[in-house]
Write a protein that holds these residues in place. Structure first.
Motif, mmCIF file in Angstrom:
data_model
loop_
_atom_site.group_PDB
_atom_site.id
_atom_site.type_symbol
_atom_site.label_atom_id
_atom_site.label_comp_id
_atom_site.label_asym_id
_atom_site.label_seq_id
_atom_site.Cartn_x
_atom_site.Cartn_y
_atom_site.Cartn_z
ATOM 1 N N ILE A 221 0.856 -1.193 0.000
ATOM 2 C CA ILE A 221 0.000 0.000 0.000
ATOM 3 C C ILE A 221 0.890 1.241 0.000
ATOM 4 C CG2 ILE A 221 -1.629 1.330 1.403
ATOM 5 C CD1 ILE A 221 -2.867 -1.316 2.316
ATOM 6 N N ASP A 223 3.648 1.705 -1.415
ATOM 7 C CA ASP A 223 4.144 2.037 -2.762
ATOM 8 C C ASP A 223 3.209 3.001 -3.465
ATOM 9 O OD1 ASP A 223 6.237 0.255 -2.401
ATOM 10 O OD2 ASP A 223 5.196 -1.407 -3.392
ATOM 11 N N THR A 224 1.919 2.722 -3.352
ATOM 12 C CA THR A 224 0.963 3.575 -4.051
ATOM 13 C C THR A 224 0.849 4.938 -3.373
ATOM 14 O OG1 THR A 224 -0.242 1.751 -5.083
ATOM 15 C CG2 THR A 224 -1.478 3.783 -4.708
ATOM 16 N N HIS A 227 3.708 6.838 -4.713
ATOM 17 C CA HIS A 227 3.475 7.236 -6.105
ATOM 18 C C HIS A 227 2.521 8.432 -6.195
ATOM 19 C CE1 HIS A 227 2.923 7.015 -10.411
ATOM 20 N NE2 HIS A 227 1.634 7.052 -10.201
ATOM 21 N N HIS D 227 2.872 2.528 -12.889
ATOM 22 C CA HIS D 227 2.694 2.168 -11.478
ATOM 23 C C HIS D 227 1.531 1.178 -11.289
ATOM 24 C CE1 HIS D 227 2.601 2.449 -7.131
ATOM 25 N NE2 HIS D 227 1.317 2.674 -7.210
ATOM 26 N N VAL D 235 -2.831 -5.363 -3.479
ATOM 27 C CA VAL D 235 -3.265 -3.958 -3.370
ATOM 28 C C VAL D 235 -3.505 -3.336 -4.747
ATOM 29 C CG1 VAL D 235 -2.189 -3.550 -1.131
ATOM 30 C CG2 VAL D 235 -0.841 -3.217 -3.193
#
Lengths: 259, 259, 259, 259
Positions: A221, A223-224, A227, D227, D235
């Motif tokens: 989670i 990572d997003t 981003h 991404h 996720v």
């Protein structure tokens, strides 16, 4: 000077992992949580062990001036807050209306909705004046639909979602990015889901549907979150959902671990 | 004995006209509003003049026990509440975040969202036990989308919408009908829109876009409230929108008189 | 001269009952369906037996010029169409992607979405020129969310919903009312649900969840269609949902009889 | 062997830039577009110049078997398709209903909705059998709300969105990720927006609202596509919006360059 990422609600789930991720990318991370000084210390040590810059603070966000004082203190003594993550839930499990006292309903709102308003009120004008900033808001399925037993949670989260939209409408053009992130499933988070279900039931859930990736893994989670916080300003995301491949979307069913 | 229709928020707009309509159809109507005893008296006299059964009460719904006491009093001394209409807005016009103090935000929630929870908490279990009842909730565009300057209103209304869904999820199968009615436009209501805009601007709006039916006419809104309250239980509506033919839907534009 | 109500898709469910209701209120009703001349004749006789004005036509709406010719013929030879009801589904049950041939997907679109566009193209400009008219569109849960096995149906219904919104955006200000009515549940309709499930399973469903009002009763759906068609133009509804009190909303679960 | 990324609709906007990004990350990229062999060749050369692995194909996706044959050919002769990007719009500007012939409406659907179904039908079962794959779908504001003049586009896009949801509901648990990406604004894309507006108006728009980042910059849209395609499967995002910081969300207004 490092950029600062402030995380309100930093346990062993989303908050902590977002902290680790931002620290790894060079941010100075300020982790706040209500209680469990040991857990906070463990997290701080772990990030420091990885070479990260971090500090932890215990803070009860419903206290008067807690959020406001925190923001001002960081801005004055540590540096400009570039990213702030609001990661406070108020899930109390399913309760019938008659098992939801007025105090419970009010506390749910104070934790989930009012705290976000207070945080926004304290930090967004500062970001707008600097012409730069990001507010990431962890939200939930209940922000999109009410469900039986979710009176307190759904009302707080529904308010949160509309608040994010109104904040976005006022601040986007001032280069302040507000994102509403819908966690549509059960997160592998011992501090929240684990405590709500109890250790045994949580471990059973992990075994049964979880294995490696049936539960949503908070390190991914993160990572997003990272981003979204670094999208070019010509292509900002305001809202997105996240769920496990093995789960169904909220509009396709409702299971008891989905809030 | 007549069926009882309780209206929380009964001015010269939607609330008053819904009261007239239910009285005309044979209900005993209890009209509540916060202030303006004269306005309330005028409304009561008008309904009585048409042969209706009606009573009026002044009530500040944010007062402790105000809603709860009202419901209990009616149930005990007047009769069973069959239909209850929650018709409380908290529109304060467009205000930037920095012009929206914490107190304002909290009051907006107390008026718009918490009052609905308190009303539901007091009356729905009674209706469920009787196996019959209807809760009609006047809501607004802000329950569907936030907008710049609408921080307080949108957060309260977003909570209201999700709350209606969670109430519906718990109570529908007990034969209690909860409907969330989205008023997507400006109502020809002197007590609310009129006061917010000021008499002069309100009259100008009436002339310009209004004429006969550019503004939403509350006497006709009442027709749909009455219809929803009398749908057969195999075909209940939970949510619908209402707007003038001359207006655009909320997803098509945004004008300053649309909240 | 009587006002005309044209119903595209008039079987023993919603279409037929809407026809009965409008006939009872004084409209001349034109009932169209694809096949089953006997069923159509029965419906016509029934309405005539109640003193209604009615005619029936067999019509395959996917045929070239079928809809267009029908509209022109009625307008020329019978009178102005005041209300038109589009009541065509294309539910084929749940089918995996590989069991949904391109032809099936295309036919679903022709029946459910393109037929509505053709009907709108033929009749709305005429209504707009007269400055008066209503288009009621029967729609379904699939217009709001896709579901496994519903590829064809969801794509057609999703298109239908957005088409209704674009038609409303162009025609509302010309006093033409377009309403999108979401039937969120199983209707007690022998011609559609009955045929899809088979007589035995349909009767079992009626017994189990249905009794009197677990299934949605089309005679009562007709009440709401009639109400929507007669709302004052300052308070039009564009979208509403309908479901049984005993059912859950689409956002709360998914059962196999809910499409 | 390199992973393959297939892009249906690869011009100088989103498609081309997504291609560049995936090539830079080590994918073999297959670029398809309907016409403009020179433009395609330029794009291929550019990617090759950067050391990327790429091929270009001219293809009219409405032709029978065009998509199906393409997928089979790549799978047979080049290698397994890991990521496929559907990037086909059918925006034709705002047209009143009477200026939207049936043929136009049908073509809009063939380009925007049916082509996605055909692509999914051809490639998703193969991905499911391999237990791995990603389908990214470029979508638009019109998938969320209809607007005057957008009859063809909104109906096609509304179908597209529901189709993505039904595909997701069937394939997510088989480890195939379907994402619906809402481009809520005008992209700095000479091949599409540029052609629709005309060179002069497009340049004026670039100057006025665009400067560097008022228009959405496709090279940065590509970052988010990449991404999404690489989220951990616990996720996954199914839907997100993208818009410029300087623009308002679709629910806050409607401007003519927003479709």
């Amino acid at each position: 000077m490092k950029s600062i990422c402030l995380i309100i609600g930093a346990g062993a789930g989303i908050g902590g992992h977002v902290g680790k991720r931002f620290a790894r990318e060079g941010y100075h991370v300020v982790l706040c949580r209500r209680s469990d000084a040991d857990g906070l210390e463990t997290l701080v040590k772990e990030i420091e062990g990885d070479g990260g810059s971090v500090e932890g603070r215990l803070l009860n966000i419903v206290d008067e001036n807690a959020i406001e004082g925190l923001v001002l203190d960081i801005e004055k003594n540590t540096g400009p807050i570039e990213v702030v993550v609001h990661n406070i839930g108020a899930q109390i499990g399913n309760r019938r209306l008659t098992d939801t006292p007025l105090k419970t309903f009010e506390l749910g709102w104070r934790l989930s909705c009012f705290s976000l308003f207070r945080l926004a009120y304290a930090v967004l004008p500062i970001m707008a004046e600097r012409g730069k900033g990001t507010l990431l808001v962890t939200s939930s399925t209940a922000s999109r639909r009410g469900n039986a037993g979710q009176h307190s949670h759904a009302a707080a989260m529904g308010g949160r979602r509309m608040l994010c939209q109104s904040l976005n409408a006022e601040f986007a053009s001032q280069n302040v990015h507000v994102a509403h992130i819908i966690i549509d499933g059960a997160v592998d988070a011992p501090d929240t889901l684990g405590k709500m279900l109890g250790t045994e039931a949580f471990e059973r859930l992990r075994q049964e549907i979880g294995r490696e990736d049936g539960l949503m893994l908070p390190e991914h989670i993160a990572d997003t979150y990272f981003h979204i916080a670094h999208q070019h300003r010509s292509v900002w995301t305001h809202e997105l959902d996240l769920r496990s491949f093995s789960d169904e979307a909220w509009w396709n069913h409702a299971v008891s671990v989905k809030f």
